[in-house]
Structure formats: C-alpha cells, structure tokens
Design a protein around this motif. Structure first.
Motif, PDB file in Angstrom:
ATOM      1  N   TYR A 428       1.024  -1.153  -0.093  1.00 57.62           N
ATOM      2  CA  TYR A 428      -0.259   0.347   0.326  1.00 57.62           C
ATOM      3  C   TYR A 428       1.069   1.042   0.240  1.00 57.62           C
ATOM      4  CZ  TYR A 428      -3.287  -3.393   1.921  1.00 57.62           C
ATOM      5  OH  TYR A 428      -3.973  -4.489   2.148  1.00 57.62           O
ATOM      6  N   PHE A 429      -0.008   2.332  -0.793  1.00 58.78           N
ATOM      7  CA  PHE A 429       0.649   3.824   0.074  1.00 58.78           C
ATOM      8  C   PHE A 429      -0.367   4.457   0.449  1.00 58.78           C
ATOM      9  CE2 PHE A 429      -0.086   4.200  -4.708  1.00 58.78           C
ATOM     10  CZ  PHE A 429      -0.344   5.556  -4.795  1.00 58.78           C
ATOM     11  N   ILE A 430       0.334   5.513   1.162  1.00 58.92           N
ATOM     12  CA  ILE A 430      -0.505   6.781   1.355  1.00 58.92           C
ATOM     13  C   ILE A 430       0.090   7.607   1.081  1.00 58.92           C
ATOM     14  CG2 ILE A 430      -1.072   8.586   3.159  1.00 58.92           C
ATOM     15  CD1 ILE A 430      -0.772   5.919   5.271  1.00 58.92           C
ATOM     16  N   ASN A 431      -1.248   8.117  -0.055  1.00 55.83           N
ATOM     17  CA  ASN A 431      -0.967   9.587  -1.201  1.00 55.83           C
ATOM     18  C   ASN A 431      -1.528  10.862  -0.369  1.00 55.83           C
ATOM     19  OD1 ASN A 431       0.004  10.306  -3.766  1.00 55.83           O
ATOM     20  ND2 ASN A 431      -2.168  10.531  -4.151  1.00 55.83           N
ATOM     21  N   SER A 432      -0.302  11.914  -0.649  1.00 56.72           N
ATOM     22  CA  SER A 432      -0.758  12.508   0.283  1.00 56.72           C
ATOM     23  C   SER A 432      -0.421  13.959  -0.897  1.00 56.72           C
ATOM     24  CB  SER A 432       0.389  13.803   0.946  1.00 56.72           C
ATOM     25  OG  SER A 432       0.414  14.964   1.233  1.00 56.72           O
ATOM     26  N   PHE A 433      -1.899  14.304  -1.580  1.00 60.40           N
ATOM     27  CA  PHE A 433      -2.235  14.936  -2.938  1.00 60.40           C
ATOM     28  C   PHE A 433      -2.577  16.509  -1.936  1.00 60.40           C
ATOM     29  CE2 PHE A 433      -5.112  16.827  -5.256  1.00 60.40           C
ATOM     30  CZ  PHE A 433      -4.163  16.826  -6.339  1.00 60.40           C
ATOM     31  N   SER A 434      -2.001  17.123  -3.099  1.00 58.90           N
ATOM     32  CA  SER A 434      -2.190  18.707  -3.478  1.00 58.90           C
ATOM     33  C   SER A 434      -2.174  19.397  -4.459  1.00 58.90           C
ATOM     34  CB  SER A 434      -1.643  19.841  -2.245  1.00 58.90           C
ATOM     35  OG  SER A 434      -0.672  20.729  -2.694  1.00 58.90           O
ATOM     36  N   SER A 435      -3.086  20.324  -5.009  1.00 58.44           N
ATOM     37  CA  SER A 435      -2.726  21.628  -5.891  1.00 58.44           C
ATOM     38  C   SER A 435      -2.923  22.460  -5.879  1.00 58.44           C
ATOM     39  CB  SER A 435      -3.272  20.660  -7.127  1.00 58.44           C
ATOM     40  OG  SER A 435      -5.003  21.453  -7.076  1.00 58.44           O
ATOM     41  N   ALA A 436      -2.719  23.808  -6.174  1.00 55.44           N
ATOM     42  CA  ALA A 436      -2.759  25.042  -6.190  1.00 55.44           C
ATOM     43  C   ALA A 436      -4.114  25.008  -5.908  1.00 55.44           C
ATOM     44  CB  ALA A 436      -2.835  25.988  -7.223  1.00 55.44           C
ATOM     45  N   SER A 437      -5.173  24.116  -6.283  1.00 54.78           N
ATOM     46  CA  SER A 437      -6.555  24.945  -5.756  1.00 54.78           C
ATOM     47  C   SER A 437      -7.172  23.999  -5.247  1.00 54.78           C
ATOM     48  CB  SER A 437      -7.188  24.928  -7.768  1.00 54.78           C
ATOM     49  OG  SER A 437      -8.106  23.985  -7.905  1.00 54.78           O
ATOM     50  N   THR A 438      -6.162  22.411  -4.784  1.00 51.79           N
ATOM     51  CA  THR A 438      -7.099  21.699  -3.747  1.00 51.79           C
ATOM     52  C   THR A 438      -5.982  21.329  -2.607  1.00 51.79           C
ATOM     53  OG1 THR A 438      -8.239  20.439  -5.897  1.00 51.79           O
ATOM     54  CG2 THR A 438      -7.677  19.300  -3.674  1.00 51.79           C
ATOM     55  N   PRO A 439      -6.448  21.548  -1.559  1.00 50.49           N
ATOM     56  CA  PRO A 439      -5.707  21.524  -0.504  1.00 50.49           C
ATOM     57  C   PRO A 439      -5.410  19.674   0.118  1.00 50.49           C
ATOM     58  CG  PRO A 439      -7.815  22.139   0.664  1.00 50.49           C
ATOM     59  CD  PRO A 439      -7.506  22.525  -0.734  1.00 50.49           C
ATOM     60  N   PRO A 440      -4.151  20.011   1.399  1.00 52.34           N
ATOM     61  CA  PRO A 440      -4.352  17.963   1.378  1.00 52.34           C
ATOM     62  C   PRO A 440      -5.096  17.400   1.465  1.00 52.34           C
ATOM     63  CG  PRO A 440      -2.064  19.908   2.180  1.00 52.34           C
ATOM     64  CD  PRO A 440      -3.219  21.039   1.463  1.00 52.34           C
ATOM     65  N   GLU A 441      -4.948  16.412   0.679  1.00 49.56           N
ATOM     66  CA  GLU A 441      -5.467  15.280   1.396  1.00 49.56           C
ATOM     67  C   GLU A 441      -4.534  14.187   0.857  1.00 49.56           C
ATOM     68  OE1 GLU A 441      -8.618  15.596  -1.616  1.00 49.56           O
ATOM     69  OE2 GLU A 441      -7.881  14.286  -3.569  1.00 49.56           O
ATOM     70  N   TYR A 442      -5.257  12.900   1.302  1.00 43.04           N
ATOM     71  CA  TYR A 442      -4.330  11.627   1.805  1.00 43.04           C
ATOM     72  C   TYR A 442      -5.000  10.871   2.280  1.00 43.04           C
ATOM     73  CZ  TYR A 442      -2.183  15.828   4.734  1.00 43.04           C
ATOM     74  OH  TYR A 442      -0.554  17.009   5.335  1.00 43.04           O
ATOM     75  N   THR A 443      -5.256   9.593   0.765  1.00 45.62           N
ATOM     76  CA  THR A 443      -5.465   8.330   0.501  1.00 45.62           C
ATOM     77  C   THR A 443      -4.452   7.357   0.561  1.00 45.62           C
ATOM     78  OG1 THR A 443      -4.767   9.307  -1.573  1.00 45.62           O
ATOM     79  CG2 THR A 443      -7.360   9.698  -0.668  1.00 45.62           C
ATOM     80  N   LEU A 444      -5.762   6.307   0.409  1.00 44.31           N
ATOM     81  CA  LEU A 444      -4.557   5.018   0.603  1.00 44.31           C
ATOM     82  C   LEU A 444      -5.074   4.763  -0.630  1.00 44.31           C
ATOM     83  CD1 LEU A 444      -3.184   1.936   2.609  1.00 44.31           C
ATOM     84  CD2 LEU A 444      -5.340   1.786   2.666  1.00 44.31           C
TER      85      LEU A 444
END
Length: 743
Positions: A428-444
């Motif tokens: 598995y990996f926990i993905n930390s995603f953000s963009s200029a329009s999306t604040p950080p979100e963490y998904t499995l």
C-alpha cells in the motif's frame, strides 16, 4: 462517498461564485490559524506492512498519543503510547521505533539549536511492559537505537556515548569533544545547513560497530551575534562559521568497535587535500561501510567501500561534473549488496543500479524529466517506486518500474503534487495530494495499480471556508524569456477587469535547483498574495534560469555567476509583463527572502528602468559573507573568482537605485548574517540613496515568533501600498499617455 462530497462542494462553489464571495482575507487571519490545514504527523509504517502509526496531539488536553491504524480498514487498532498515562512526560513531539518495534524513543522538552539540530530529553517506552526509562539526565542529541535494540548511541557536549539498555550502563566512547573545537558524531554548522543532516554516526548491522565523522573546527573563523534578550546587558552567541574561501573544519572518518572498546581512524587510499564527507552508510555486510568523499569544489564525488576489519578501502564509484555534483540521499543497498544510486550524469536526475563492485548494471529511468524522490525497492515484486516530473516540471507523480527499467506505471491519477508513503512490504501507499486549487488530502492506495482504496483525511472544511472569501485562481503558464520558456503563475484580482490597469508585484526565490512555481497547495505567503489581489494587485512568480527540475543544463547555467542570468530573467519578465494592456508598467515591484532578497535587490538596482520598488528580506548582499559549502558549490572561492562575487553583488550597484527599497533582517540570523544588511545600509548611505529598513531583534532567518510575522507582513503590505498603490482608473486607451508618478 468521496465523489459525492466533492460533487456537492463543486455545486456549492458554483453557487457562491455566481452570488459573489464577500469576505476578504485579513493579515491577522493568515497567521492566527484560521486557514490551518489538517495533516498526518510522523507517520510510520509498521513492519507487518498491514498497519501504520501516527502521532496525534490533543489540543484540549495537551496530551500526545501514538495510534496504530489498519491499512485496509483505516480503523484505529490500538493506542501504543498515551502521554497522559506516563507520569514523567506531559507530552512528546516525536517518536522512533526500535527495529523490532518493541521499544519507542520519545522526544520531550526539545529546544532548537540551529535549523535542523536540537537538544532534548528522551525516554524509552517498552511496549511489552509499558515501562519508561530516561536515556540521560542531561539534554542530548540524536539518540539512535542499535539495530538489535539493545543499545542507544547519542551525542552530548561534542562527544559520543553508548547506553546499554539491559544493564543501564552508559559508556563514553570519545573524549576530545570541546565546544568550537572538536565535534564527534554530530555535524558542524555548515554541514547541518548545507548537507542537510545532523547525526554523523551510524550503527552497523550487527550492532557492534559505530562509524562516525569527527570535525576539527579549531581553525575555522568564529562568528558572533549579539543576543539582546530582556536583561540589562546583552550576551553573545559565538559559533564557527566558515565563509566562502575561509578555513573549513578538518573532517576525518572513525570507527568504534564495541567488542574491544577501541576507536580508530579510517583512511582511504587517495590523497584528498581539502574535502568533505557528506554521507556515510553501512552496507548489509556488517563489516563494510560506504562513505562519500567530495572535493572542496564539489565537482568530484567518490563513493568508497571500506572494510572495517582490516581498514582497506575500495573506490566503487566516481561522479564528475564541470559545475558540481549533487550529494544523493538515495543510496540503497540490496540483499546482494548491489546498490541503487541517483545521478544527473545524463543531464537529468535518474535512477541507476550498480553491482557491489560499482559496475553499472542498468540505468533504470531515462528521459527529459527528473526523478524527484526515490521511495524504495520492493524485492518481492522486483519493483522500484519513485516520484518524478514526467507529467510536467510543476507537477509530481508517483511511479513504479521494474529494476530492469521495464513495465513503468504511473500510480497517481490527479494532476498536482503527489507524494507517497509506502507500507513496509510495499503493498500500500498513503498518497499526500495537493494542487494550487486543492488543499492537502490523504488517501490509501494500492501499490500495484495506484487505485484509490479509501480516503483517510482531507481539508474539505477548509475548502468550504475559503468559498466565503474573495479568492482568485492561480493561473499557470510559461513566458518566453531570453530563449527559454519559463514557468510562471499569476494571481489576478477576483474582480479583474481587463479594461483597467493594475500594479504588478512579483515574487521569486531563484536559488540554484529551487522551485517556486509549483502546482501544489501554498502556505501563508499564498494567502498574502490573495490579500494583495483583493487590494487590486496582480501577483506573479517566474522561475528563471538556474532553478530546478528542468535538467542540469538549465539549472547549472548560473555557475560562477550567481545573480547574473537569474536577475536578467526577472527584469526581462517584468518588462514583458509590463507590456500587457492590463498591467501598469510604471508600477512594478518585486520581493524575495534570503536568496530572493539578493535577487530583488539586484533587480531593483540593475533594472531601475523597470522596477519601481523592491523588498529584500534577510538578503545575501555579497556571497563573500555566506558559508563555504553552499557558495563555493556554485561560485568556487572568492580567491579564484573575484569578479563573479563582486560584479553581481548588490553592493556593487547601489548607485543605480532610483526606486523605493525596503530592507528587513533579524539580528539573530545565524544563516544569512545581519552583516549583509549592515553592509548594504552603509553602502546606500555613502551613495546618498534614501531607503527604508526594519530590524527584528533576536529573530533568526525565519523571522517569526509571537506577533512577528504579522508585524513583518503588515510592514511589507503598507510599503507596497505606499509605493505601488495608485487610485487612478487607468484604461487601455490612456496607457500610452501615462506618466511615472512617485507613489
């Protein structure tokens, strides 16, 4: 569920945009926590590969817990440690497991020394007995479990100690440590700052040997800072700081054998005159140590394999570059002691696989893009996991590839900044995603396909909160300057009217290998740019030549000429942007911090026909004042390259100042010394140039604490209004008739 929530948020967003956003961001809100993002702190994948632990802090009770969660269900399985149950500890700020995860090292009462170094009280928590043991009565540095979990090594007063956890006995293993003279196993100031590490000692796999670097800084010149404090008399903080061209610490590699309690110096069979040892790492063979040796110019890097039993050394790998070689943190030894290595020797940073003898087996990744993080090797599936810019230099994605370079697969789906934390078994990996329009979100996510399994944590509440504010989109594009397509972002006022003209305020950092134009969620500065946009400014950032993630040639063009090509790009970008019909070319300003302050000063002086104002925070004003490792990497020494140091120093161009200039510095800046600003002030005075300046007593390079940041950005905002603000309603038609008016 997640898609539905985001769809509802989109509908809410559409409704708000159609009805208008009313609230304006205030400076107070930017720094009082109003826009704080939720995050996952100190995540650790448990050895079983099915669970992970997270450090959680309860703000109401002030207690800390280490909680274990199941990857598949994301349900909390148990709480391993709760500070409320430990009499000796109110709370802790970090934790480290022993290899078998039966013991946990808890950090408490931690105080900062420099940027990365700290002192603290450390306790060992036994997960089987729930017993707590204090490692040492005094505050110590970098305590580290031995691989077998039976001992802890740490630094104290420039010496190294080993504590036996069974007997409780502590043994001192070095004895010549002395402040501002000899340091054993802990890096000196310049290594910590520029090579990015503090712990300069390593256990071998059998827990019976410790390799460490010794620093003799006896002849390194001292730097002293006044500490004003609150007492009647100020004090002084004195430390060793090698400036460009000055004497560095003499480093040597040593080995302590716990079997016979003897320490010995290790030497390689090459005559190095003035050199660095920026990394040491044991191989899987408990008797073989790897060490990086780097010449002072930093354009020759050697990887040595050292036999600890007979002290013999073999040169395994050589890296050479006309400019400089970046030190890699990605050296990974596989079971057969072949190793993974990253290098930009083909022009871009890529992954290589070498035999244990240093023979190239394969270049794993190839292309006109950069590997930006190496995550590890999954032996079971023969896969390497990494992050790269293959989807555009402002984006980051996570990939997998076979070690032979085949079957590459993009594992992340959303465009922006993706960063992975893999389970111990790479399932598995926990993905930390953000963009200029999306604040950080963490998904499995599943590591084979990258498919989303579950959402862990997001910042949808923050997104909804921001819908009430007048915010503007960060628009990404490129601008063609001096033969290059440079990455750029622009923020326009929410009520932007292209028939009007707006002042332009530019931000940049521009240091070698850096990146300021990134498709990721911003911090406090981005809210400040939104605040300025609300007030009617267009804010722009351009990453010019010398910045990173576009190949070695683009990055290293500034070699021996820091402040030449980068400044030319900012001036030309401002000139080109000023020709846009909606930008008032008579009201263009620029600001930056640290290297950015060096840049903004030069831009205002050299580009006095373009820039009306500049703000320089904690600026380097001459590279002669900065540290040896960073500066000489790009400039060689002042003795070898005097023109490179002086011709692009802002101090050499103060006579060109025509616009408005604000200088800001903290007096306790151990990194970019306030000496830089004082020299600039004196040069401006002697050139009879008027300017503004602000000094923050006892504040370091970050200039923060209490109301400091609020005061700083209020000061800068007022200066921008005073110098760029203009109440005229200028239209396209009268642009050609506008005259320069002093703000």
């Amino acid at each position: 569920m997640k898609l539905t929530k985001h769809l509802l948020l989109f509908c809410f967003l559409t409704t708000l945009f159609s009805t208008g956003q009313n609230k304006e961001i205030s400076l107070e809100e930017i720094w009082d926590g109003t826009f704080r993002t939720e995050r996952m702190d100190a995540l650790h994948s448990m050895k079983n590969g099915q669970q992970y632990s997270v450090l959680n802090f309860d703000r109401e009770s002030g207690t800390t817990t280490i909680d274990v969660y199941d990857y598949k269900t994301l349900e909390k399985v148990k709480t391993l440690v709760n500070s409320s149950n430990i009499e000796a500890i109110t709370y802790f700020t970090d934790y480290t497991f022993s290899n078998d995860e039966n013991q946990i090292l808890l950090a408490t009462d931690v105080e900062s020394i420099f940027r990365r170094s700290s002192l603290g009280k450390y306790y060992i928590f036994d997960t089987k007995t729930n017993q707590v043991t204090l490692v040492a009565e005094d505050k110590i540095q970098e305590p580290t479990f031995s691989p077998d979990g039976k001992k802890i090594a740490y630094g104290y007063n420039n010496n190294l100690f080993v504590k036996d956890l069974n007997s409780g006995k502590t043994t001192q293993i070095t004895f010549d440590g002395e402040k501002n003279k000899i340091i054993n196993g802990i890096t000196d100031w310049v290594y910590e700052e520029e090579f990015g590490f503090v712990r300069a000692f390593e256990w071998n796999a059998d827990s019976d040997k410790i390799a460490f670097i010794r620093f003799d800084e006896t002849n390194v010149p001292e730097f002293s800072m006044d500490v004003y404090g609150s007492e009647l008399y100020p004090t002084k903080d004195t430390f060793k700081y090698p400036k460009a061209g000055e004497t560095n610490a003499i480093v040597s590699l040593h080995l302590y054998n716990l079997k016979n309690d003897k320490a010995s110096e290790i030497k390689v069979n090459k005559d190095y005159n003035d050199f660095y040892i920026p990394r040491i790492k044991w191989t899987n063979n408990p008797d073989v140590l790897s060490a990086h040796y780097l010449n002072r110019h930093q354009n020759e890097l050697d990887l040595w394999m050292i036999n600890a039993e007979n002290s013999s050394a073999k040169l395994a790998l050589e890296e050479r570059d006309k400019a400089y070689v970046d030190v890699t943190d990605d050296l990974t030894f596989l079971k057969d002691n072949s190793f993974i290595w990253t290098s930009e020797k083909d022009g871009y940073n890529h992954i290589y696989h070498y035999s244990n003898e240093g023979e190239l087996l394969n270049q794993v990744t190839k292309g006109n893009w950069e590997v930006t993080s190496y995550y590890g090797y999954d032996e079971k599936n023969n896969k390497i996991f990494y992050q790269s810019t293959e989807n555009g230099s402002i984006n980051r994605d996570v990939y997998s590839v076979k070690i032979n370079g085949r079957d590459k697969e993009r594992l992340t789906k959303s465009e922006g900044n993706n960063r992975a934390s893999f389970s111990a078994d790479f399932s598995y990996f926990i993905n930390s995603f953000s963009s200029a329009s999306t604040p950080p979100e963490y998904t499995l996510n599943d590591s084979k396909s990258g498919n989303l399994i579950k959402s862990i944590k997001d910042n949808d509440q923050l997104s909804e909160k921001l819908l009430d504010y007048k915010t503007s989109k960060k628009e990404f594009s490129t601008i063609h300057i001096n033969g290059n397509d440079l990455n750029m972002w622009m923020i326009k006022p929410a009520n932007f009217d292209e028939s009007k003209q707006y002042p332009l305020f530019m931000y940049q950092y521009s240091g070698p290998g850096s990146q300021s134009v990134s498709n990721s969620w911003g911090g406090a500065n981005d809210y400040w740019y939104q605040y300025l946009a609300q007030k009617g400014y267009i804010v722009v950032c351009v990453d010019g030549r010398g910045t990173g993630y576009k190949g070695a040639e683009f990055k290293k063009v500034t070699q021996k000429e820091l402040g030449k090509y980068e400044v030319e790009d900012q001036i030309e970008a401002a000139r080109k942007l000023g020709k846009l019909p909606y930008i008032d070319e008579t009201r263009i300003g620029i600001w930056g911090w640290s290297y950015g302050g060096f840049m903004s000063s030069n831009a205002l002086f050299k580009g006095n026909d373009v820039f009306k104002m500049a703000i320089a925070v904690a600026p380097v004003t001459s590279w002669r004042f900065y540290d040896s490792v960073y500066t000489e990497r790009y400039m060689t020494t002042p003795q070898e390259n005097p023109s490179g140091y002086d011709e692009n120093s802002p101090l050499s161009h103060v006579d060109k100042l025509q616009g408005d200039f604000l200088l800001i510095h903290g007096t306790a800046d151990d990194n970019v010394h306030v000496q830089n600003t004082m020299r600039m002030v004196e040069a401006l005075i002697q050139a009879n140039k008027q300017f503004e300046w602000m000094i923050y007593p006892d504040k370091n390079h970050g200039i923060y604490g209490g109301n400091t940041r609020l005061h700083l950005f209020t000061k800068m905002s007022n200066f921008i209004d005073d110098t760029l603000g203009d109440k005229r309603d200028m239209t396209k038609e009268n642009k050609d008739e506008k005259v320069k008016i002093k703000g």
